[in-house]
Design an enzyme around this catalytic site. Sequence first.
Site, PDB file in Angstrom:
ATOM      1  N   GLY A  12    -105.392 -15.307  55.110  1.00  0.00           N
ATOM      2  CA  GLY A  12    -106.778 -15.770  55.003  1.00  0.00           C
ATOM      3  C   GLY A  12    -107.017 -16.509  53.710  1.00  0.00           C
ATOM      4  O   GLY A  12    -108.055 -16.360  53.063  1.00  0.00           O
ATOM      5  N   SER A  14    -107.268 -19.807  53.001  1.00  0.00           N
ATOM      6  CA  SER A  14    -107.817 -21.167  52.950  1.00  0.00           C
ATOM      7  C   SER A  14    -109.226 -21.233  52.389  1.00  0.00           C
ATOM      8  O   SER A  14    -109.636 -22.265  51.852  1.00  0.00           O
ATOM      9  CB  SER A  14    -107.800 -21.796  54.348  1.00  0.00           C
ATOM     10  OG  SER A  14    -108.671 -21.101  55.231  1.00  0.00           O
ATOM     11  N   ILE A  17    -112.761 -15.456  49.725  1.00  0.00           N
ATOM     12  CA  ILE A  17    -112.073 -14.504  48.848  1.00  0.00           C
ATOM     13  C   ILE A  17    -110.583 -14.820  48.763  1.00  0.00           C
ATOM     14  O   ILE A  17    -109.997 -14.794  47.675  1.00  0.00           O
ATOM     15  CB  ILE A  17    -112.300 -13.066  49.357  1.00  0.00           C
ATOM     16  CG1 ILE A  17    -113.768 -12.656  49.152  1.00  0.00           C
ATOM     17  CG2 ILE A  17    -111.371 -12.088  48.637  1.00  0.00           C
ATOM     18  CD1 ILE A  17    -114.137 -11.330  49.798  1.00  0.00           C
ATOM     19  N   ASP A  65    -102.214 -17.291  63.831  1.00  0.00           N
ATOM     20  CA  ASP A  65    -103.266 -16.328  64.152  1.00  0.00           C
ATOM     21  C   ASP A  65    -102.808 -14.946  63.738  1.00  0.00           C
ATOM     22  O   ASP A  65    -101.891 -14.381  64.343  1.00  0.00           O
ATOM     23  CB  ASP A  65    -103.564 -16.382  65.649  1.00  0.00           C
ATOM     24  CG  ASP A  65    -104.626 -15.376  66.077  1.00  0.00           C
ATOM     25  OD1 ASP A  65    -105.213 -14.709  65.193  1.00  0.00           O
ATOM     26  OD2 ASP A  65    -104.867 -15.263  67.294  1.00  0.00           O
ATOM     27  N   ASN A  92    -105.751 -10.146  53.554  1.00  0.00           N
ATOM     28  CA  ASN A  92    -107.144 -10.539  53.337  1.00  0.00           C
ATOM     29  C   ASN A  92    -107.838 -11.094  54.572  1.00  0.00           C
ATOM     30  O   ASN A  92    -109.062 -11.032  54.676  1.00  0.00           O
ATOM     31  CB  ASN A  92    -107.192 -11.586  52.209  1.00  0.00           C
ATOM     32  CG  ASN A  92    -108.541 -12.266  52.126  1.00  0.00           C
ATOM     33  OD1 ASN A  92    -109.528 -11.684  51.679  1.00  0.00           O
ATOM     34  ND2 ASN A  92    -108.613 -13.515  52.577  1.00  0.00           N
ATOM     35  N   SER A 145    -113.530  -3.248  52.615  1.00  0.00           N
ATOM     36  CA  SER A 145    -114.931  -3.605  52.430  1.00  0.00           C
ATOM     37  C   SER A 145    -115.730  -2.349  52.112  1.00  0.00           C
ATOM     38  O   SER A 145    -115.322  -1.231  52.467  1.00  0.00           O
ATOM     39  CB  SER A 145    -115.487  -4.256  53.703  1.00  0.00           C
ATOM     40  OG  SER A 145    -116.893  -4.386  53.643  1.00  0.00           O
ATOM     41  N   GLN A 155    -122.469  -4.263  63.115  1.00  0.00           N
ATOM     42  CA  GLN A 155    -121.061  -4.317  62.720  1.00  0.00           C
ATOM     43  C   GLN A 155    -120.254  -3.152  63.288  1.00  0.00           C
ATOM     44  O   GLN A 155    -119.276  -2.719  62.689  1.00  0.00           O
ATOM     45  CB  GLN A 155    -120.958  -4.308  61.190  1.00  0.00           C
ATOM     46  CG  GLN A 155    -121.597  -5.504  60.501  1.00  0.00           C
ATOM     47  CD  GLN A 155    -121.540  -5.375  58.986  1.00  0.00           C
ATOM     48  OE1 GLN A 155    -122.080  -4.430  58.417  1.00  0.00           O
ATOM     49  NE2 GLN A 155    -120.876  -6.306  58.347  1.00  0.00           N
ATOM     50  N   TYR A 158    -116.768  -4.028  63.450  1.00  0.00           N
ATOM     51  CA  TYR A 158    -116.195  -4.471  62.179  1.00  0.00           C
ATOM     52  C   TYR A 158    -115.924  -3.312  61.228  1.00  0.00           C
ATOM     53  O   TYR A 158    -114.828  -3.220  60.651  1.00  0.00           O
ATOM     54  CB  TYR A 158    -117.158  -5.464  61.536  1.00  0.00           C
ATOM     55  CG  TYR A 158    -116.827  -5.901  60.127  1.00  0.00           C
ATOM     56  CD1 TYR A 158    -115.848  -6.860  59.891  1.00  0.00           C
ATOM     57  CD2 TYR A 158    -117.514  -5.380  59.032  1.00  0.00           C
ATOM     58  CE1 TYR A 158    -115.552  -7.278  58.602  1.00  0.00           C
ATOM     59  CE2 TYR A 158    -117.233  -5.795  57.741  1.00  0.00           C
ATOM     60  CZ  TYR A 158    -116.253  -6.735  57.524  1.00  0.00           C
ATOM     61  OH  TYR A 158    -115.974  -7.152  56.242  1.00  0.00           O
ATOM     62  N   LYS A 162    -112.415  -1.965  58.852  1.00  0.00           N
ATOM     63  CA  LYS A 162    -112.323  -1.893  57.396  1.00  0.00           C
ATOM     64  C   LYS A 162    -112.017  -0.470  56.934  1.00  0.00           C
ATOM     65  O   LYS A 162    -111.296  -0.270  55.949  1.00  0.00           O
ATOM     66  CB  LYS A 162    -113.619  -2.416  56.772  1.00  0.00           C
ATOM     67  CG  LYS A 162    -113.812  -3.919  56.983  1.00  0.00           C
ATOM     68  CD  LYS A 162    -112.644  -4.715  56.408  1.00  0.00           C
ATOM     69  CE  LYS A 162    -112.834  -6.210  56.523  1.00  0.00           C
ATOM     70  NZ  LYS A 162    -111.737  -6.971  55.889  1.00  0.00           N
ATOM     71  N   THR A 190    -121.313  -7.184  49.102  1.00  0.00           N
ATOM     72  CA  THR A 190    -121.803  -8.404  49.738  1.00  0.00           C
ATOM     73  C   THR A 190    -121.359  -9.610  48.918  1.00  0.00           C
ATOM     74  O   THR A 190    -121.890  -9.876  47.844  1.00  0.00           O
ATOM     75  CB  THR A 190    -123.335  -8.382  49.866  1.00  0.00           C
ATOM     76  OG1 THR A 190    -123.714  -7.221  50.605  1.00  0.00           O
ATOM     77  CG2 THR A 190    -123.830  -9.618  50.593  1.00  0.00           C
TER      78      THR A 190
END
Length: 255
Positions: A12, A14, A17, A65, A92, A145, A155, A158, A162, A190
Site C-alpha cells: 500500500g 503508493s 500512510i 492485489d 500497510n 488501527s 465499520q 473493517y 484491524k 484518524t
Amino acid sequence: MLLAGKRVVITGASRGIGRAIALGCARHGADVMLGHSGRSSADDILTLRHQIEVLGRKVADQAGDIGDPDTGAALIAMAVEQLGGVDVFISNAGICPFHAFLDMPQETYYRTVNTNLNGAYFAVQAAARQMQQQGEGGAIIAVSSISALVGGGMQTHYTPTKAGLLSLMQSCAIALGPLGIRCNALLPGTIETDINREDLADPHKRSTMQNRIPLGRLGQPEDLVGPAVFLASDLARYVTGASLLVDGGMYVNLQ
C-alpha cells in the site's frame, strides 16, 4: 540514518500512510520495495520512485492485489531479486468502504477481509520465511488501527480486520521471536487519507472528530513515519509484540 543498509518492503505504498512511511524509510537510509495495487496512478509511483532515488537509495515497485494470497510471496521474491533481501516488512495495504451492517453486501465484506487481513497474513508469512532463510532476524510491522480497540457502526467489516492484524502481530512475536524477528503493530487514529476523505468532508463530522483528539488536530500520514522508523530500527531491538497508538490521544480520551 536509523535504517542505513536495511531493505524495507511495504504494501500500500503508493498513497497516504504507506507513501509517507516509504519515503521516511528512504530518508533514514533504507532501500525500498514498493508494493501497490494495479489501480495506483503511474504518476504517483514514478514520482515516489524519483523521490527515493534522489536520496541515493535503491527502489523497486510491483503491482498486485494484496487480497490475492499469492501477491505477498511475489512481492517478497521481487524484493530479493531487486534489493538482495528483506530486513523489514511493513504490512500497510488496507481499504475501508464504509457501509451499514444490516445490508452489508457479501462482496464488500469479503473484499475488505481479504485485503486487510487474509492478504496481510500470507504476505507476513512470506516475509518471515525470507528472513528465516537469511538468518539475520528482522522486523515486521502491521499498520492496524485504533479501530482494533473501538467499534464503528459503519465499520463492522473493517474493525475485525484491524483487530486481527493486532492479534497476528502478538502471535507472530511469539512464533518468530526465536528467529530474531520482531513483530509489532501501529495503531493510527484518524489520519487524513483517501480512505476517509469523503467522510471527513462533512464539516460537522470533521469538527466532532477533531474535538475528540487531545492534540486538537487530525493526523497526517507523516505522523506515522517516526513510529514506523523506530519500530523498524535497532533502537527497538527489544520491542516485540507491542502495539503503538499514534492517535493524538484520541483513544484515552474516549475512555
